[in-house]
Design an enzyme around this catalytic site. Structure first.
Site, short mmCIF file in Angstrom:
data_model
loop_
_atom_site.label_atom_id
_atom_site.label_comp_id
_atom_site.label_asym_id
_atom_site.label_seq_id
_atom_site.Cartn_x
_atom_site.Cartn_y
_atom_site.Cartn_z
N HIS A 120 42.76 41.04 41.99
CA HIS A 120 42.19 41.25 43.32
C HIS A 120 42.03 39.96 44.14
O HIS A 120 42.69 39.77 45.16
CB HIS A 120 40.80 41.91 43.20
O1 RIB Z 1 36.63 45.49 43.14
C1 RIB Z 1 37.15 44.23 42.78
C2 RIB Z 1 36.23 43.14 43.23
O2 RIB Z 1 34.97 43.29 42.59
C3 RIB Z 1 36.73 41.73 42.84
O3 RIB Z 1 36.27 40.79 43.78
C4 RIB Z 1 36.06 41.50 41.52
O4 RIB Z 1 35.86 40.12 41.24
C5 RIB Z 1 34.73 42.16 41.76
O5 RIB Z 1 33.89 41.22 42.45
#
Ligand code: RIB
Ligand code: CA
Length: 314
Positions: A243
């Site tokens: 992500h």
């Molecule tokens: O949903 C994914 C996000 O939530 C990313 O930023 C992960 O690190 C968590 O913070």
């Protein structure tokens, strides 16, 4: 070389946050003015420590790390140890940091930096719940027109949610902060699950990190091997979505991403859909457009960039 882009990374490390921070610290195009820690994946006392661990892993102990919000604006903190492990950085055995936290609070740092720099000189890169960003905007509204761009990881529509059927974790943890940020009027680029789920940490890609043979390369492989197991089990895929590095990759090579300027609003009332990002991708409402919402990525190019940059670190 053109002027470096000045950025503040707001973060809740988190293995994927860690890789995003490494990518930023490895990239000469960026001037990382500071990291601001927020409670999210794990509680604040761990996210702030993890941020320092990553700076030292990168060989950049001079990076300024600030401690921020210990809980969301309104709701109780929800964490994600089941994904990130008890420490939030499970995988490699990273040493306790020797660098020290900055004395100033993260929110003060954000305000003072934006007010002190020229207009439109600072980009905010939130990788966790938006609590620090919303607090800064509420405390000093004059920062909003001075922000160059907010490039954040959060939300989702076509992918659904990852913490509830409707909501992505960062937005779900602090939907009231997300509502403030989404309505603020500053230019916003969003990296939702719709795009991050197209950037999987396959076994081949993790092997390429390990093959770098460096401290950072091996640690990155270990971080991601731990991080991906949860999503591999859940989605039955080879690898899991990566992500947060999408945010930094956008700053370096925006052409890797495609999306659309649309309206994105967030649910802050219904418990059933709390934190849902209602993204008007098909333009069926008259709601004012406020977000460049990314939906596609050149994932081969993304991992080529990531591997090449991480190779520059020790
Ligand atoms: O949903 C994914 C996000 O939530 C990313 O930023 C992960 O690190 C968590 O913070
Ligand atoms: Ca994060």
């Amino acid at each position: 070389m053109p002027d470096k882009r000045k950025i503040i990374i707001d973060t809740d490390p988190g293995q994927d946050d860690a890789v995003a921070i490494l990518l930023a610290l490895a990239s000469p195009e960026l001037d990382v003015l500071g990291l601001t820690a927020v409670a999210g994946n794990v509680p604040l006392h761990l996210t702030q420590k993890n941020a320092m661990k990553i700076c030292e892993l990168a060989g950049k102990p001079e990076t300024k790390v600030f401690s921020g919000a210990i809980r969301p604006l309104v709701r109780q903190l929800v964490t994600a140890e089941e994904v990130h492990g008890k420490t939030g950085l499970n995988g490699p055995d990273l040493p306790e940091p020797t660098m020290k936290l900055q004395d100033k609070h993260a929110v003060e740092f954000i305000i003072e930096t934006i007010m002190g720099e020229a207009p439109a000189a600072v980009t905010l890169c939130p990788l966790g719940p938006l609590t620090n960003i919303a607090l800064a905007m509420s405390r000093e509204p004059r920062i909003v027109p001075r922000i160059q761009e907010i490039v954040l990881m959060g939300g989702g529509l076509f992918e659904g949610g990852n913490v509830t059927p409707a909501a992505e974790f960062n937005i779900y943890v602090d939907p009231h902060a997300a509502d403030i940020v989404l309505k603020c009027g500053a230019p916003i680029v969003m990296m939702p699950l719709d795009v991050t789920h197209k950037a999987l940490t396959t076994a081949k890609r993790i092997a390429a990190f390990r093959a770098l043979g460096t401290r950072v390369g091996v640690a990155t492989a270990e971080l991601l091997e731990f991080f991906e197991r949860f999503d591999e089990d859940k989605y039955g895929t080879d690898g899991g979505p990566l992500h947060d590095p999408c945010v930094i990759a956008y700053l370096l090579k925006p052409e890797l991403f495609t999306g659309r300027f649309i309206n994105v609003s967030v649910e802050t009332a219904s418990e059933l859909t709390m934190g849902m990002t209602v993204a008007d991708w098909w333009g069926v409402t008259k709601r004012e457009k406020n977000v460049t919402y990314m939906r596609d990525i050149n994932h081969e190019g993304f991992y080529a960039l990531l591997t090449e940059r991480l190779a520059r670190l020790p």
